[in-house]
Scaffold this active site. Structure first.
Site, PDB file in Angstrom:
ATOM      1  N   PRO A 220      -3.540   1.130  19.002  1.00 47.10           N
ATOM      2  CG  PRO A 220      -5.440  -0.137  18.549  1.00 47.10           C
ATOM      3  CD  PRO A 220      -4.725   0.548  19.658  1.00 47.10           C
TER       4      PRO A 220
ATOM      5  CG  HIS B 185      -2.092  -0.844   1.136  1.00 44.65           C
ATOM      6  ND1 HIS B 185      -3.204  -0.699   1.918  1.00 44.65           N
ATOM      7  CD2 HIS B 185      -2.365  -1.868   0.289  1.00 44.65           C
ATOM      8  CE1 HIS B 185      -4.116  -1.591   1.576  1.00 44.65           C
ATOM      9  NE2 HIS B 185      -3.630  -2.321   0.593  1.00 44.65           N
TER      10      HIS B 185
ATOM     11  CE  LYS C 174       4.490   3.979  13.128  1.00 46.44           C
ATOM     12  NZ  LYS C 174       4.450   3.273  11.852  1.00 46.44           N
TER      13      LYS C 174
HETATM   14  P1  RFL Z   1       3.168 -10.953  22.069  1.00 50.48           P
HETATM   15  O1  RFL Z   1       2.606 -11.065  20.705  1.00 50.48           O
HETATM   16  O2  RFL Z   1       2.232 -10.644  23.186  1.00 50.48           O
HETATM   17  O3  RFL Z   1       3.926 -12.314  22.359  1.00 50.48           O
HETATM   18  C1  RFL Z   1       4.399 -12.646  23.641  1.00 50.48           C
HETATM   19  C2  RFL Z   1       4.447 -14.154  23.734  1.00 50.48           C
HETATM   20  O4  RFL Z   1       4.973 -14.513  25.016  1.00 50.48           O
HETATM   21  C3  RFL Z   1       4.182 -15.547  25.574  1.00 50.48           C
HETATM   22  N1  RFL Z   1       4.329 -15.467  27.042  1.00 50.48           N
HETATM   23  C4  RFL Z   1       5.132 -16.282  27.745  1.00 50.48           C
HETATM   24  N2  RFL Z   1       5.909 -17.308  27.373  1.00 50.48           N
HETATM   25  C5  RFL Z   1       6.615 -17.957  28.336  1.00 50.48           C
HETATM   26  N3  RFL Z   1       6.536 -17.624  29.662  1.00 50.48           N
HETATM   27  C6  RFL Z   1       5.765 -16.597  30.073  1.00 50.48           C
HETATM   28  N4  RFL Z   1       5.699 -16.283  31.367  1.00 50.48           N
HETATM   29  C7  RFL Z   1       5.009 -15.882  29.111  1.00 50.48           C
HETATM   30  N5  RFL Z   1       4.166 -14.827  29.153  1.00 50.48           N
HETATM   31  C8  RFL Z   1       3.765 -14.600  27.900  1.00 50.48           C
HETATM   32  C9  RFL Z   1       2.765 -15.269  25.073  1.00 50.48           C
HETATM   33  O5  RFL Z   1       1.955 -16.437  25.084  1.00 50.48           O
HETATM   34  C10 RFL Z   1       3.055 -14.769  23.651  1.00 50.48           C
HETATM   35  O6  RFL Z   1       3.061 -15.820  22.717  1.00 50.48           O
HETATM   36  O7  RFL Z   1       4.332  -9.857  22.154  1.00 50.48           O
HETATM   37  P2  RFL Z   1       5.449  -9.474  21.045  1.00 50.48           P
HETATM   38  O8  RFL Z   1       6.095 -10.689  20.466  1.00 50.48           O
HETATM   39  O9  RFL Z   1       6.291  -8.439  21.685  1.00 50.48           O
HETATM   40  O10 RFL Z   1       4.627  -8.823  19.838  1.00 50.48           O
HETATM   41  C11 RFL Z   1       3.981  -7.617  19.988  1.00 50.48           C
HETATM   42  C12 RFL Z   1       2.693  -7.586  19.156  1.00 50.48           C
HETATM   43  O11 RFL Z   1       1.969  -8.788  19.344  1.00 50.48           O
HETATM   44  C13 RFL Z   1       1.824  -6.396  19.558  1.00 50.48           C
HETATM   45  O12 RFL Z   1       2.584  -5.209  19.639  1.00 50.48           O
HETATM   46  C14 RFL Z   1       0.685  -6.121  18.599  1.00 50.48           C
HETATM   47  O13 RFL Z   1      -0.086  -7.241  18.298  1.00 50.48           O
HETATM   48  C15 RFL Z   1      -0.192  -5.061  19.265  1.00 50.48           C
HETATM   49  N6  RFL Z   1      -1.506  -5.064  18.718  1.00 50.48           N
HETATM   50  C16 RFL Z   1      -1.676  -4.461  17.538  1.00 50.48           C
HETATM   51  N7  RFL Z   1      -0.612  -3.825  16.964  1.00 50.48           N
HETATM   52  C17 RFL Z   1      -0.772  -3.228  15.799  1.00 50.48           C
HETATM   53  O14 RFL Z   1       0.214  -2.673  15.284  1.00 50.48           O
HETATM   54  N8  RFL Z   1      -2.008  -3.236  15.169  1.00 50.48           N
HETATM   55  C18 RFL Z   1      -3.081  -3.890  15.717  1.00 50.48           C
HETATM   56  O15 RFL Z   1      -4.156  -3.916  15.141  1.00 50.48           O
HETATM   57  C19 RFL Z   1      -2.952  -4.521  16.943  1.00 50.48           C
HETATM   58  N9  RFL Z   1      -3.988  -5.164  17.525  1.00 50.48           N
HETATM   59  C20 RFL Z   1      -2.569  -5.715  19.378  1.00 50.48           C
HETATM   60  C21 RFL Z   1      -3.818  -5.764  18.737  1.00 50.48           C
HETATM   61  C22 RFL Z   1      -2.400  -6.317  20.642  1.00 50.48           C
HETATM   62  C23 RFL Z   1      -3.459  -6.940  21.294  1.00 50.48           C
HETATM   63  N10 RFL Z   1      -3.244  -7.464  22.616  1.00 50.48           N
HETATM   64  C24 RFL Z   1      -1.920  -7.660  23.143  1.00 50.48           C
HETATM   65  C25 RFL Z   1      -4.233  -7.634  23.598  1.00 50.48           C
HETATM   66  C26 RFL Z   1      -4.875  -6.417  19.342  1.00 50.48           C
HETATM   67  C27 RFL Z   1      -4.715  -7.009  20.617  1.00 50.48           C
HETATM   68  C28 RFL Z   1      -5.907  -7.723  21.206  1.00 50.48           C
HETATM   69  C1  PHB Z   2      -5.337  -3.998  11.292  1.00 46.05           C
HETATM   70  O1  PHB Z   2      -5.623  -4.807  12.178  1.00 46.05           O
HETATM   71  O2  PHB Z   2      -5.433  -4.296  10.093  1.00 46.05           O
HETATM   72  C2  PHB Z   2      -4.907  -2.637  11.673  1.00 46.05           C
HETATM   73  C3  PHB Z   2      -4.946  -2.246  12.987  1.00 46.05           C
HETATM   74  C4  PHB Z   2      -4.535  -0.969  13.346  1.00 46.05           C
HETATM   75  C5  PHB Z   2      -4.110  -0.091  12.354  1.00 46.05           C
HETATM   76  C6  PHB Z   2      -4.073  -0.486  11.040  1.00 46.05           C
HETATM   77  C7  PHB Z   2      -4.475  -1.765  10.688  1.00 46.05           C
HETATM   78  O3  PHB Z   2      -3.735   1.168  12.685  1.00 46.05           O
END
Ligand code: RFL
Ligand code: PHB
Length: 389
Positions: A292, A72, A296
């Site tokens: 979100p 994109h 980032k």
């Molecule tokens: P993660 O993905 O949370 O992975 C951490 C992993 O560690 C495991 N864990 C353990 N393992 C061993 N021992 C322990 N004591 C442990 N405690 C936890 C967990 O099971 C997991 O597998 O962190 P990581 O790798 O730093 O990645 C970060 C991203 O996942 C996160 O920044 C994004 O997903 C944030 N986020 C979003 N970011 C975006 O840029 N766009 C989004 O749309 C977006 N939606 C979201 C999100 C985060 C969410 N969370 C955390 C509630 C939506 C949700 C629901």
């Molecule tokens: C997505 O889940 O596709 C997503 C979430 C947050 C953004 C952009 C895309 O800011």
């Protein structure tokens, strides 16, 4: 058991770091609390910055993303009657990749399995010991038995609720937090995206976002109350609320269908300083959270991994300690800029419950400035595609 770098957490941060290190001949073990299916069942981020994209290619996990991801080179900001297309190609000479975190994580698992990297799933009670000494170790339970792994370094990639950050004593750790008074209700539906680019839409009834995963899989969000529950929302109610937030031309052509996932995410900004304590390094959500808006979260996790992988490679290859000594400073410098951008996008586009007339006018003035000023569009574009590492 013994390894060089013990990685706690098999989410995107832990897996990407593991692959960088394995490829450099550094031994790693990943400990994951859940099963692989559970990790792959989480629907999260969808937008990859240029730096995240090139890291996936560099570690050898980018082939499917290059084949199936969507490039994109712009996105739309709509605010009331104003619609502003932010041209990433023109203003930042770059593009983002639309590729779900779930797919990226699957590719990283596949690459790790193909290259023989160790992952231990379903671990419980992980504890970090002696991180301030030159001989740290980690204990955990698996199938009712206690295990111990000795290592040189520990990477805390275990997300916001993990143990790694909590291991840093409170008198060393400083935490900064802002909790927003609303959440995002998101759905996934097997329908074509309403528009070929993302639409961030602010309306007088709240924020809405149109995103996608592929030509027949759409991801939509609406701002909701912080104590709302997905069960309170029928699909019909969600689609109605979304349509009312979109510019008419898009609302008119929105194709709706049954949701295949529906969940609410709270919005929070959070940073823990420092991101290192002795031989323990924090990466990703373990150290910081962004709302979100601006996409980032995953990308900031990836930039931490870039700095830590670089630091550990230099240490093992050349005995150069500079990278590990400056990791926290380097990572935090970029993290705070992503925090600022996400906070700015969130503040600009949401309805706040206690918003005054003045606050509303400030949003309008900011949007008018963005619409008329090419430099303001440049700033947005450069932050969105990702600041340089
Ligand atoms: P993660 O993905 O949370 O992975 C951490 C992993 O560690 C495991 N864990 C353990 N393992 C061993 N021992 C322990 N004591 C442990 N405690 C936890 C967990 O099971 C997991 O597998 O962190 P990581 O790798 O730093 O990645 C970060 C991203 O996942 C996160 O920044 C994004 O997903 C944030 N986020 C979003 N970011 C975006 O840029 N766009 C989004 O749309 C977006 N939606 C979201 C999100 C985060 C969410 N969370 C955390 C509630 C939506 C949700 C629901
Ligand atoms: C997505 O889940 O596709 C997503 C979430 C947050 C953004 C952009 C895309 O800011």
């Amino acid at each position: 058991m013994r390894t060089q770098v013990l990685i706690i957490g098999g989410g995107p941060s832990g897996l990407l770091l593991g692959q960088h290190l394995s490829n450099a001949g550094i031994e790693t073990i990943v400990l994951e609390r859940k099963t692989k299916d559970y990790v792959l069942g989480r629907i999260r981020a969808g937008v990859l910055e240029i730096g995240t994209v090139s890291q996936l290619r560099d570690v050898g996990a980018g082939a499917r993303m290059d084949a199936e991801g969507m490039v994109h080179d712009g996105a739309v900001i709509s605010y009331g009657d104003a619609q502003i297309r932010i041209d990433f190609a023109a203003h930042a000479d770059a593009a983002v990749m639309i590729y779900g975190q779930t797919e990226m994580t699957k590719d990283l698992y596949d690459t790790r399995e193909q290259t023989g990297g160790a992952i231990i799933y379903d671990v419980d009670g992980v504890e970090i010991h002696d991180a301030k000494t030159s001989a740290p170790y980690v204990t955990y339970q698996k199938d009712g038995t206690e295990h111990r792994i000795d290592c040189d370094y520990i990477a805390g990639c275990d997300g916001f609720h993990g143990v790694s950050r909590q291991t840093i004593p409170m008198d060393v750790r400083k935490e900064y937090e802002k909790v927003y008074p609303f959440g995002w209700l998101g759905i996934l539906s097997e329908t074509p995206p309403v528009h070929h680019e993302l639409i961030y839409a602010s309306s007088d009834i709240g924020f809405g976002l149109c995103s996608m995963r592929n030509e027949n899989l759409s991801r939509y969000y609406i701002q909701c109350s912080i104590d709302d529950h997905p069960d309170n929302w029928s699909d019909g109610a969600f689609w109605d609320a979304l349509k009312r937030r979109l510019p008419q031309e898009h609302a008119d052509v929105l194709i709706t269908g049954p949701s295949i996932e529906k969940s609410i995410a709270p919005l929070r900004s959070f940073v823990c300083e420092p991101m290192q304590w002795g031989r323990l390094f924090l990466c990703g959500d373990a150290a910081h959270i962004v709302p979100p808006t601006g996409a980032k979260g995953l990308n900031t996790a990836a930039s931490d991994v870039f700095y830590l992988a670089d630091a550990l490679r230099r240490l093992y290859r050349d005995g150069d300690k500079t990278g590990v000594e400056t990791y926290s400073e380097r990572a935090l410098s970029r993290v705070w800029k992503a925090e600022r951008f996400s906070w700015w996008m969130t503040s600009l586009l949401h309805q706040f419950p206690d918003q005054t007339g003045f606050d509303h006018r400030m949003q309008q003035a900011e949007v008018a400035f963005l619409q008329s000023n090419v430099n303001a569009q440049k700033v947005l574009a450069q932050n969105y595609v990702g600041l340089p590492y």
